[in-house]
Design a protein around this motif. Structure first.
Motif, PDB file in Angstrom:
ATOM      1  N   LEU A  75      39.302   9.180 -44.256  1.00  0.00           N
ATOM      2  CA  LEU A  75      38.721   9.945 -45.358  1.00  0.00           C
ATOM      3  C   LEU A  75      37.375  10.533 -44.971  1.00  0.00           C
ATOM      4  O   LEU A  75      37.047  11.672 -45.334  1.00  0.00           O
ATOM      5  N   GLY A  76      36.601   9.782 -44.215  1.00  0.00           N
ATOM      6  CA  GLY A  76      35.326  10.298 -43.719  1.00  0.00           C
ATOM      7  C   GLY A  76      35.522  11.455 -42.756  1.00  0.00           C
ATOM      8  O   GLY A  76      34.768  12.442 -42.779  1.00  0.00           O
ATOM      9  N   LEU A  81      35.254  17.229 -41.689  1.00  0.00           N
ATOM     10  CA  LEU A  81      35.907  18.482 -41.312  1.00  0.00           C
ATOM     11  C   LEU A  81      35.779  19.542 -42.406  1.00  0.00           C
ATOM     12  O   LEU A  81      35.514  20.713 -42.115  1.00  0.00           O
ATOM     13  N   VAL A  82      35.968  19.152 -43.652  1.00  0.00           N
ATOM     14  CA  VAL A  82      35.835  20.099 -44.754  1.00  0.00           C
ATOM     15  C   VAL A  82      34.413  20.627 -44.815  1.00  0.00           C
ATOM     16  O   VAL A  82      34.180  21.833 -44.978  1.00  0.00           O
ATOM     17  N   TYR A  83      33.440  19.761 -44.649  1.00  0.00           N
ATOM     18  CA  TYR A  83      32.038  20.179 -44.680  1.00  0.00           C
ATOM     19  C   TYR A  83      31.730  21.127 -43.533  1.00  0.00           C
ATOM     20  O   TYR A  83      31.125  22.197 -43.739  1.00  0.00           O
ATOM     21  N   VAL A  84      32.143  20.777 -42.328  1.00  0.00           N
ATOM     22  CA  VAL A  84      31.841  21.607 -41.160  1.00  0.00           C
ATOM     23  C   VAL A  84      32.527  22.974 -41.280  1.00  0.00           C
ATOM     24  O   VAL A  84      31.917  24.001 -40.985  1.00  0.00           O
TER      25      VAL A  84
END
Length: 88
Positions: A75-76, A81-84
């Motif tokens: 999950l982290g 990945l979504v943030y980057v």
């Protein structure tokens, strides 16, 4: 957004199955080690009581809590990945 929620839902189900399997396997390994230790040392106490005490100590150990990383790491990684991908 809906595909991400669907992915997370499936991932949580898979992680739960993996967590349960790892927990059962780890507990069985610990139980067999306790039985071997009891036999090797030639202890005179009741073997079942000795194993129960050992498993009770195992339930409170950090090793047991580390199995929760099955949830945290994937999950982290997805959150990272979504943030980057969106903000960098």
């Amino acid at each position: 957004m809906l595909p991400l929620l669907r992915l997370l839902f499936v991932l949580l189900i898979v992680q739960t199955v993996v967590y349960v399997l790892i927990s059962l396997y780890s507990r069985a390994v610990r139980k067999s080690k306790l039985k071997r230790h009891w036999k090797k040392k030639g202890l005179t106490t009741d073997r079942d009581a000795y194993v129960r005490r050992g498993l009770k100590q195992y339930d409170g150990s950090i090793r047991r809590k580390l199995i929760l990383l099955v949830y945290i790491i994937p999950l982290g990684a997805i959150a990272l990945l979504v943030y980057v991908m969106n903000f960098m």
